[in-house]
Design a protein around this motif. Structure first.
Motif, PDB file in Angstrom:
ATOM      1  N   TYR A   1       8.787  -5.735  -9.752  1.00 52.77           N
ATOM      2  CA  TYR A   1       7.997  -6.512  -8.789  1.00 52.77           C
ATOM      3  C   TYR A   1       7.047  -7.414  -9.575  1.00 52.77           C
ATOM      4  CZ  TYR A   1       9.713  -2.538  -6.110  1.00 52.77           C
ATOM      5  OH  TYR A   1      10.511  -1.558  -5.555  1.00 52.77           O
ATOM      6  N   PRO A   2       7.592  -8.444 -10.242  1.00 51.67           N
ATOM      7  CA  PRO A   2       6.790  -9.218 -11.199  1.00 51.67           C
ATOM      8  C   PRO A   2       5.806 -10.201 -10.588  1.00 51.67           C
ATOM      9  CG  PRO A   2       9.031 -10.065 -11.082  1.00 51.67           C
ATOM     10  CD  PRO A   2       9.007  -8.826 -10.248  1.00 51.67           C
ATOM     11  N   THR A   3       5.962 -10.543  -9.310  1.00 47.43           N
ATOM     12  CA  THR A   3       5.007 -11.474  -8.698  1.00 47.43           C
ATOM     13  C   THR A   3       4.066 -10.711  -7.777  1.00 47.43           C
ATOM     14  OG1 THR A   3       6.310 -11.967  -6.707  1.00 47.43           O
ATOM     15  CG2 THR A   3       6.810 -13.247  -8.723  1.00 47.43           C
ATOM     16  N   GLN A   4       2.926 -11.320  -7.492  1.00 44.29           N
ATOM     17  CA  GLN A   4       1.969 -10.676  -6.589  1.00 44.29           C
ATOM     18  C   GLN A   4       2.568 -10.479  -5.202  1.00 44.29           C
ATOM     19  OE1 GLN A   4      -1.768  -9.590  -6.491  1.00 44.29           O
ATOM     20  NE2 GLN A   4      -0.502  -8.851  -8.169  1.00 44.29           N
ATOM     21  N   HIS A   5       3.372 -11.452  -4.757  1.00 45.15           N
ATOM     22  CA  HIS A   5       4.000 -11.314  -3.444  1.00 45.15           C
ATOM     23  C   HIS A   5       4.946 -10.124  -3.418  1.00 45.15           C
ATOM     24  CE1 HIS A   5       5.874 -12.336   0.346  1.00 45.15           C
ATOM     25  NE2 HIS A   5       7.068 -12.255  -0.243  1.00 45.15           N
ATOM     26  N   GLN A   6       5.784  -9.983  -4.447  1.00 44.43           N
ATOM     27  CA  GLN A   6       6.728  -8.858  -4.495  1.00 44.43           C
ATOM     28  C   GLN A   6       6.000  -7.519  -4.625  1.00 44.43           C
ATOM     29  OE1 GLN A   6       8.830 -10.509  -7.876  1.00 44.43           O
ATOM     30  NE2 GLN A   6      10.685 -10.879  -6.646  1.00 44.43           N
ATOM     31  N   PHE A   7       4.941  -7.528  -5.398  1.00 41.85           N
ATOM     32  CA  PHE A   7       4.155  -6.310  -5.612  1.00 41.85           C
ATOM     33  C   PHE A   7       3.542  -5.847  -4.289  1.00 41.85           C
ATOM     34  CE2 PHE A   7       0.366  -3.990  -7.150  1.00 41.85           C
ATOM     35  CZ  PHE A   7       0.928  -3.205  -8.154  1.00 41.85           C
ATOM     36  N   ARG A   8       2.928  -6.773  -3.563  1.00 42.09           N
ATOM     37  CA  ARG A   8       2.306  -6.414  -2.281  1.00 42.09           C
ATOM     38  C   ARG A   8       3.348  -6.075  -1.226  1.00 42.09           C
ATOM     39  NH1 ARG A   8      -2.089  -4.502  -3.967  1.00 42.09           N
ATOM     40  NH2 ARG A   8      -2.946  -5.854  -5.577  1.00 42.09           N
ATOM     41  N   GLN A   9       4.494  -6.750  -1.290  1.00 41.19           N
ATOM     42  CA  GLN A   9       5.561  -6.458  -0.347  1.00 41.19           C
ATOM     43  C   GLN A   9       6.082  -5.041  -0.544  1.00 41.19           C
ATOM     44  OE1 GLN A   9       6.645  -8.712   2.132  1.00 41.19           O
ATOM     45  NE2 GLN A   9       7.557  -6.815   2.895  1.00 41.19           N
ATOM     46  N   ALA A  10       6.161  -4.603  -1.800  1.00 34.02           N
ATOM     47  CA  ALA A  10       6.618  -3.238  -2.090  1.00 34.02           C
ATOM     48  C   ALA A  10       5.666  -2.218  -1.481  1.00 34.02           C
ATOM     49  CB  ALA A  10       6.728  -3.036  -3.598  1.00 34.02           C
ATOM     50  N   LEU A  11       4.380  -2.486  -1.545  1.00 28.45           N
ATOM     51  CA  LEU A  11       3.403  -1.590  -0.924  1.00 28.45           C
ATOM     52  C   LEU A  11       3.532  -1.617   0.596  1.00 28.45           C
ATOM     53  CD1 LEU A  11       0.291  -2.338  -3.173  1.00 28.45           C
ATOM     54  CD2 LEU A  11       1.474  -0.144  -2.993  1.00 28.45           C
ATOM     55  N   ASP A  12       3.724  -2.811   1.152  1.00 29.92           N
ATOM     56  CA  ASP A  12       3.891  -2.916   2.609  1.00 29.92           C
ATOM     57  C   ASP A  12       5.127  -2.152   3.069  1.00 29.92           C
ATOM     58  OD1 ASP A  12       1.634  -4.458   2.839  1.00 29.92           O
ATOM     59  OD2 ASP A  12       2.711  -6.381   2.866  1.00 29.92           O
ATOM     60  N   ASN A  13       6.182  -2.183   2.265  1.00 27.24           N
ATOM     61  CA  ASN A  13       7.408  -1.464   2.620  1.00 27.24           C
ATOM     62  C   ASN A  13       7.221   0.048   2.617  1.00 27.24           C
ATOM     63  OD1 ASN A  13       8.733  -3.889   2.905  1.00 27.24           O
ATOM     64  ND2 ASN A  13       9.690  -3.832   0.870  1.00 27.24           N
ATOM     65  N   LEU A  14       6.155   0.504   1.957  1.00 26.68           N
ATOM     66  CA  LEU A  14       5.814   1.939   1.972  1.00 26.68           C
ATOM     67  C   LEU A  14       4.800   2.197   3.096  1.00 26.68           C
ATOM     68  CD1 LEU A  14       5.520   2.615  -1.864  1.00 26.68           C
ATOM     69  CD2 LEU A  14       7.266   3.515  -0.322  1.00 26.68           C
ATOM     70  N   TYR A  15       5.058   1.573   4.236  1.00 30.01           N
ATOM     71  CA  TYR A  15       4.216   1.745   5.427  1.00 30.01           C
ATOM     72  C   TYR A  15       2.744   1.448   5.143  1.00 30.01           C
ATOM     73  CZ  TYR A  15       8.298   3.618   7.753  1.00 30.01           C
ATOM     74  OH  TYR A  15       9.544   3.749   8.320  1.00 30.01           O
ATOM     75  N   GLY A  16       2.537   0.339   4.411  1.00 27.73           N
ATOM     76  CA  GLY A  16       1.172  -0.099   4.153  1.00 27.73           C
ATOM     77  C   GLY A  16       0.424   0.776   3.166  1.00 27.73           C
ATOM     78  N   ALA A  17       1.151   1.275   2.165  1.00 34.24           N
ATOM     79  CA  ALA A  17       0.497   2.089   1.130  1.00 34.24           C
ATOM     80  C   ALA A  17      -0.591   1.266   0.436  1.00 34.24           C
ATOM     81  CB  ALA A  17       1.528   2.568   0.111  1.00 34.24           C
ATOM     82  N   HIS A  18      -1.587   1.959  -0.084  1.00 38.17           N
ATOM     83  CA  HIS A  18      -2.704   1.292  -0.771  1.00 38.17           C
ATOM     84  C   HIS A  18      -2.758   1.767  -2.218  1.00 38.17           C
ATOM     85  CE1 HIS A  18      -6.554  -0.651  -1.396  1.00 38.17           C
ATOM     86  NE2 HIS A  18      -7.022   0.487  -1.882  1.00 38.17           N
ATOM     87  N   LEU A  19      -2.911   0.810  -3.151  1.00 40.47           N
ATOM     88  CA  LEU A  19      -3.000   1.128  -4.578  1.00 40.47           C
ATOM     89  C   LEU A  19      -4.265   0.521  -5.150  1.00 40.47           C
ATOM     90  CD1 LEU A  19      -1.436   2.078  -7.302  1.00 40.47           C
ATOM     91  CD2 LEU A  19      -0.982  -0.371  -7.532  1.00 40.47           C
ATOM     92  N   SER A  20      -4.954   1.269  -5.995  1.00 41.00           N
ATOM     93  CA  SER A  20      -6.101   0.715  -6.730  1.00 41.00           C
ATOM     94  C   SER A  20      -6.135   1.331  -8.122  1.00 41.00           C
ATOM     95  CB  SER A  20      -7.418   0.996  -5.997  1.00 41.00           C
ATOM     96  OG  SER A  20      -7.693   2.385  -5.958  1.00 41.00           O
ATOM     97  N   ILE A  21      -6.662   0.563  -9.065  1.00 37.51           N
ATOM     98  CA  ILE A  21      -6.809   1.030 -10.448  1.00 37.51           C
ATOM     99  C   ILE A  21      -8.223   0.663 -10.885  1.00 37.51           C
ATOM    100  CG2 ILE A  21      -5.867   0.987 -12.788  1.00 37.51           C
ATOM    101  CD1 ILE A  21      -3.338  -0.340 -11.595  1.00 37.51           C
ATOM    102  N   ASP A  22      -8.939   1.616 -11.471  1.00 39.50           N
ATOM    103  CA  ASP A  22     -10.288   1.296 -11.943  1.00 39.50           C
ATOM    104  C   ASP A  22     -10.657   2.181 -13.125  1.00 39.50           C
ATOM    105  OD1 ASP A  22     -11.495   3.814 -11.003  1.00 39.50           O
ATOM    106  OD2 ASP A  22     -11.278   2.972  -8.992  1.00 39.50           O
ATOM    107  N   GLY A  23     -11.743   1.814 -13.763  1.00 37.28           N
ATOM    108  CA  GLY A  23     -12.250   2.584 -14.896  1.00 37.28           C
ATOM    109  C   GLY A  23     -13.676   3.026 -14.636  1.00 37.28           C
TER     110      GLY A  23
END
Length: 428
Positions: free
Chosen positions: A59-81
């Motif tokens: 999922y190399p583009t932001q659109h594909q990346f977000r679409q993959a999350l949407d396909n998981l019934y609106g899953a939410h991902l975050s990364i932080d330090g």
């Protein structure tokens, strides 16, 4: 109260924590990587969360990346330090719907693990290098975040207090990194460092949800199965001796001055007095009913705000206040007087009981949130204890005024930091 059902498993260089609970309608997966705070790696680690959220191999583009999350019934991902004590922690968090509440036959939990595994192990990269454009852009994003700290005067004052208070300690390091390091970071050395992190950081995976019909450990193992060689980092806990409290005055064009004080104790998460430290903070400055708020802000009208908090894995307690620049000496005098009152036992058993009640309510609210519960459980890993959330609440209930007094008598004022207006009365 429901007992937290946490099962732990040791696999190929990481630990899996499964918390089975019917309380939540989501499944939360959190992967934590822990290393010791170090100046030569901290900016790399600060930059990685920005870069890793920009795409993956599939999922190399932001659109594909977000679409993959949407396909998981609106899953939410975050990364932080973040830093806790002398540890620097990267957290990957993913929240997905619980299969029990969906009509699809697709195994959403397995698909979520598959996606999170790809985010971690197969980021957008080619030939041992992150994407050049992504790294260049996200370096600029991080630079803006670093510079924005100066504009948030409360955050800036807290950072500067720690700079001065912990100048010879790892804890002084800025978790958002350093602008001067960004020029030396590129797509290749950042990728190399990330591969090292994946091998050497201490790794913990938390999975929280209703798993009555799932084999969670098997699903996790099927993806997170690479052999790892985590480094055993023995943290050298610095214990500086306080001869006399340091006073630092800094001037900027500000209207509201920031008066921040730093105290030291030897009390951290695993200490038997830690519950009493929580109660101490509740009486002293943790709530609107506390001594700082009532005496500095309400009674004497000297502060726009006045509060305290502590660092659970470093044994530090911080006081924050926003004041008129001309009120430095009076406000400092009254803040120190509140601590003296605590040391002298000039607080009531009713004050202790009120603080205990508020801490208990606050903690129950935290463990009613999936991420809150996981963060509390992770404190056990950092402190190398097995204290459960229920143990903590039980210990809070037994704290006495005498216990709070013991805490007060262990606290020492280390540093007073004052950010004030140029040409203020403190020039005298």
């Amino acid at each position: 109260m429901t007992v937290t059902n946490e099962q732990t498993y040791d696999y190929n260089g990481y630990k899996l924590h499964v918390i089975d609970s019917k309380k939540f309608k989501t499944v939360d997966i959190v992967v934590k990587f822990k290393a010791t705070l170090a100046k030569d790696t901290i900016t790399y680690r600060a930059l990685l969360p920005f870069v890793l959220q920009q795409g993956t191999r599939n999922y190399p583009t932001q659109h594909q990346f977000r679409q993959a999350l949407d396909n998981l019934y609106g899953a939410h991902l975050s990364i932080d330090g973040g830093k806790k004590g002398n540890n620097h922690i990267l957290s990957f968090r993913m929240e997905v719907a619980n299969q029990a509440y969906l009509t699809t036959e697709t195994n959403i939990f397995e698909e979520a693990i598959k996606f999170l595994h790809e985010v971690i192990y197969f980021p957008k990269a080619t030939e041992q290098s992150f994407d050049t454009n992504v790294v260049t852009r996200e370096k600029q994003t991080l630079k803006q975040k670093i510079n924005a700290i100066v504009d948030n005067k409360m955050s800036y004052a807290n950072m500067r207090l720690i700079d001065e208070m912990c100048e010879d300690e790892s804890y002084r390091l800025h978790v958002h990194g350093y602008e001067e390091d960004l020029d030396t970071i590129d797509e290749k050395n950042l990728y190399r460092y990330y591969q090292q992190l994946l091998q050497e950081d201490k790794m913990d995976i938390y999975v929280l949800g209703d798993f009555s019909s799932m084999n969670v450990s098997e699903d996790i193992q099927s993806y997170f199965n690479a052999d790892r060689q985590p480094k055993v980092n023995q943290i050298q806990e610095e214990k500086p001796t306080i001869q006399q409290a340091k006073e630092v005055i800094e001037k900027q064009p500000v209207q509201q001055a920031k008066l921040h004080l730093g105290y030291r104790s030897s009390i951290t998460f695993a200490d038997p007095l830690y519950p009493a430290l929580q109660v101490f903070n509740g009486v002293f400055g943790g709530f609107p009913s506390s001594k700082l708020f009532m005496n500095v802000r309400e009674k004497n009208s000297l502060a726009y705000y006045a509060a305290s908090r502590f660092e659970s894995h470093k044994g530090l307690l911080f006081v924050f206040s926003g004041i008129d620049p001309k009120d430095f000496y009076k406000a400092k005098e009254i803040i120190v007087a509140q601590m003296d009152d605590m040391v002298n036992g000039e607080f009531s058993a009713d004050d202790v009981e009120e603080a205990k009640k508020q801490i208990t309510n606050q903690r129950k609210e935290t463990i009613d949130n999936p991420n809150g519960l996981i963060e509390i459980l992770y404190h056990q890993v950092l402190a190398e204890t097995t204290q459960t959330p229920e143990d903590f609440l039980s210990q809070i209930s037994t704290v006495t005024k005498a216990d709070v007094l013991k805490v007060a008598q262990q606290l020492q004022l280390d540093t007073v930091y004052f950010l004030t207006a140029e040409g203020g009365e403190n020039d005298e």
